[in-house]
Design an enzyme around this catalytic site. Structure first.
Site, mmCIF file in Angstrom:
data_model
loop_
_atom_site.group_PDB
_atom_site.id
_atom_site.type_symbol
_atom_site.label_atom_id
_atom_site.label_comp_id
_atom_site.label_asym_id
_atom_site.label_seq_id
_atom_site.Cartn_x
_atom_site.Cartn_y
_atom_site.Cartn_z
ATOM 1 N N TYR A 63 -69.232 9.751 77.576
ATOM 2 C CA TYR A 63 -69.253 10.750 78.651
ATOM 3 C C TYR A 63 -69.556 12.146 78.116
ATOM 4 O O TYR A 63 -68.864 12.627 77.209
ATOM 5 C CB TYR A 63 -67.923 10.792 79.400
ATOM 6 C CG TYR A 63 -67.560 9.529 80.153
ATOM 7 C CD1 TYR A 63 -68.522 8.585 80.508
ATOM 8 C CD2 TYR A 63 -66.237 9.291 80.532
ATOM 9 C CE1 TYR A 63 -68.176 7.437 81.185
ATOM 10 C CE2 TYR A 63 -65.885 8.137 81.225
ATOM 11 C CZ TYR A 63 -66.860 7.210 81.547
ATOM 12 O OH TYR A 63 -66.512 6.064 82.233
ATOM 13 N N HIS A 132 -66.335 -0.949 76.908
ATOM 14 C CA HIS A 132 -66.947 -0.320 78.085
ATOM 15 C C HIS A 132 -67.977 -1.230 78.756
ATOM 16 O O HIS A 132 -68.023 -1.343 79.980
ATOM 17 C CB HIS A 132 -67.602 0.999 77.643
ATOM 18 C CG HIS A 132 -67.825 1.968 78.746
ATOM 19 N ND1 HIS A 132 -68.058 3.302 78.530
ATOM 20 C CD2 HIS A 132 -67.855 1.819 80.081
ATOM 21 C CE1 HIS A 132 -68.219 3.926 79.682
ATOM 22 N NE2 HIS A 132 -68.108 3.041 80.642
ATOM 23 N N SER A 211 -65.135 4.533 90.744
ATOM 24 C CA SER A 211 -65.887 4.917 91.951
ATOM 25 C C SER A 211 -65.218 4.417 93.227
ATOM 26 O O SER A 211 -65.880 3.835 94.098
ATOM 27 C CB SER A 211 -67.330 4.401 91.881
ATOM 28 O OG SER A 211 -67.984 4.909 90.752
ATOM 29 N N PRO A 212 -63.892 4.617 93.383
ATOM 30 C CA PRO A 212 -63.198 4.083 94.564
ATOM 31 C C PRO A 212 -63.545 4.807 95.871
ATOM 32 O O PRO A 212 -63.251 4.313 96.944
ATOM 33 C CB PRO A 212 -61.713 4.273 94.216
ATOM 34 C CG PRO A 212 -61.692 5.440 93.286
ATOM 35 C CD PRO A 212 -62.962 5.342 92.493
ATOM 36 N N GLY A 214 -66.687 5.499 96.475
ATOM 37 C CA GLY A 214 -68.126 5.220 96.611
ATOM 38 C C GLY A 214 -68.983 6.335 96.033
ATOM 39 O O GLY A 214 -69.965 6.747 96.647
ATOM 40 N N ARG A 215 -68.599 6.833 94.842
ATOM 41 C CA ARG A 215 -69.310 7.947 94.187
ATOM 42 C C ARG A 215 -69.403 9.158 95.118
ATOM 43 O O ARG A 215 -70.426 9.828 95.188
ATOM 44 C CB ARG A 215 -70.705 7.517 93.733
ATOM 45 C CG ARG A 215 -70.647 6.492 92.617
ATOM 46 C CD ARG A 215 -72.024 6.131 92.093
ATOM 47 N NE ARG A 215 -71.909 5.413 90.827
ATOM 48 C CZ ARG A 215 -71.619 4.119 90.727
ATOM 49 N NH1 ARG A 215 -71.430 3.409 91.806
ATOM 50 N NH2 ARG A 215 -71.510 3.544 89.540
ATOM 51 N N PHE A 218 -67.820 8.442 100.556
ATOM 52 C CA PHE A 218 -66.831 8.478 101.641
ATOM 53 C C PHE A 218 -66.118 9.827 101.738
ATOM 54 O O PHE A 218 -65.291 10.024 102.614
ATOM 55 C CB PHE A 218 -65.827 7.322 101.488
ATOM 56 C CG PHE A 218 -66.464 5.982 101.743
ATOM 57 C CD1 PHE A 218 -66.799 5.589 103.030
ATOM 58 C CD2 PHE A 218 -66.769 5.128 100.694
ATOM 59 C CE1 PHE A 218 -67.411 4.370 103.274
ATOM 60 C CE2 PHE A 218 -67.385 3.902 100.926
ATOM 61 C CZ PHE A 218 -67.717 3.520 102.225
ATOM 62 N N ALA A 219 -66.484 10.742 100.839
ATOM 63 C CA ALA A 219 -66.005 12.123 100.976
ATOM 64 C C ALA A 219 -67.048 12.955 101.714
ATOM 65 O O ALA A 219 -66.875 14.150 101.910
ATOM 66 C CB ALA A 219 -65.725 12.719 99.599
ATOM 67 N N GLY A 220 -68.151 12.303 102.096
ATOM 68 C CA GLY A 220 -69.190 13.004 102.853
ATOM 69 C C GLY A 220 -70.281 13.594 101.988
ATOM 70 O O GLY A 220 -71.211 14.206 102.480
#
Length: 348
Positions: A63, A132, A211-212, A214-215, A218-220
């Site tokens: 990362y 990983h 990614s719970p 949905g990346r 679902f936060a818009g």
């Protein structure tokens, strides 16, 4: 001031690791879906998460540019009580980007990566050390044998796998107990439900969804906002214009249900994952304190069986447009993550 939420603690797997019910994925702090944040900001977010009861922090040696994320997490840990933090990092992705992902799983590579992560994080041990991605050319028994030695030496406490196939999970677990499996899992990526979750429960392995939200879908993100510049999501199949237009209908259905539950769409999506079992510990990431507080608030959202079904039904998997990953990432995901048998087995 964010409302205080009591953060539950759960056992992750049956080997003794206890973590906060919600973890924190550190990857985004070093860039991926957005530009990297300055170290001071990243450290502040990690400390804020800890002050609100999150003790389970997830990073990896891949990362950020030049292992930036591990260095950042290491600096943050210096300002926290180490014994109260459950630190997870990973190795195995040797090179990412371009048309391919190169994965390495030799015993020598596993050891050298572990030693390097310990130095960068500036810690004496890693609580949970994941493979990983699975090297499809090295018997999993060989990689696990080396990790077992690292456990015996006290350098790592527990072993995890990320994106491993069922056969690989079983064979790895036979060498040394696996504590956690990290897999993508959210309302619009549910392919682990049929085989992986039952297998993990049979073997006493915890499940860590990445990614719970949905990346960020679902936060818009990208639906009612626009994607940040330099975001990797610009090339993600589900966020490309044509697919995104189709997927918007799913977001608006979840948004309507969130109003009914008096929470945000992101909280509803996270709460749905949290309700899938006590052995499931999602690790959403964010670069903003406001979103961190919102994620933590998902722990308070209570859903009945009927609610869970209604939420599921609002996201029919066959209506989700686009695969869950690009083709070159898919090639190293669980579906293909089988390894050859050890040589001695072939000769027996």
């Amino acid at each position: 001031m964010a409302e205080q939420v009591e953060m539950p603690r759960v056992k992750l797997g049956t080997q003794g690791l206890e973590v906060s019910k919600l973890g924190y994925g550190c990857m985004g702090l070093s860039g991926s879906y957005n530009n990297p944040v300055p170290d001071g900001e990243g450290i502040a977010i990690i400390k804020e998460a800890f002050s609100k009861g999150i003790t389970f922090f997830d990073t990896s040696d891949i990362y950020g540019l030049n292992n930036a994320n591990e260095y950042l997490v290491g600096k943050a840990l210096k300002q926290l009580p180490r014994e109260k933090v459950q630190l997870a990092t990973k190795f195995g992705v040797f090179k990412e980007g371009g048309p391919e992902v190169i994965v390495k799983g030799s015993p020598e590579y596993a050891r050298s990566c572990c030693e390097a992560s310990l130095k960068r994080l500036d810690v004496d041990y890693i609580d949970l050390y994941y493979i990983h991605r699975i090297d499809q050319s090295v018997p999993i028994e060989e990689t696990m044998g080396e990790l077992k030695k690292l456990v015996d030496e006290g350098k790592i406490k527990y072993i995890g796998l990320s994106e491993a196939s069922p056969d690989t999970i079983r064979r790895a677990h036979a060498v040394h107990p696996i504590t956690a499996i990290q897999m993508e899992y959210s309302l619009w990526t549910r392919n682990i439900e049929e085989e992986f979750i039952p297998l993990c429960r049979e073997l006493g392995i915890g499940i860590v969804p990445y990614s719970p939200v949905g990346r960020g879908f679902f936060a818009g993100k990208a639906v009612v906002e626009s994607l940040p510049p330099n975001s990797r999501l610009e090339h993600h199949p589900r966020f490309t214009r044509e697919n995104l237009d189709k997927n918007k209908a799913i977001y608006f259905r979840i948004e309507a249900l969130a109003k009914k539950h008096e929470c945000t769409p992101a909280q509803l999506a996270l709460a749905w994952v949290l309700h899938q079992g006590d052995d499931i510990v999602p690790i959403p990431g964010t670069t903003k304190i406001k979103n961190l507080h919102e994620n933590i608030g998902s722990v308070k959202v209570k859903l009945t069986k009927d609610d869970l079904k209604e939420i599921c039904d609002a996201v029919p998997i066959n209506e989700v447009a686009g695969p869950k990953a690009n083709e070159f990432i898919t090639r190293v995901n669980a579906k293909f993550a089988n390894t050859p048998l050890p040589k001695r087995t072939l000769q027996d």
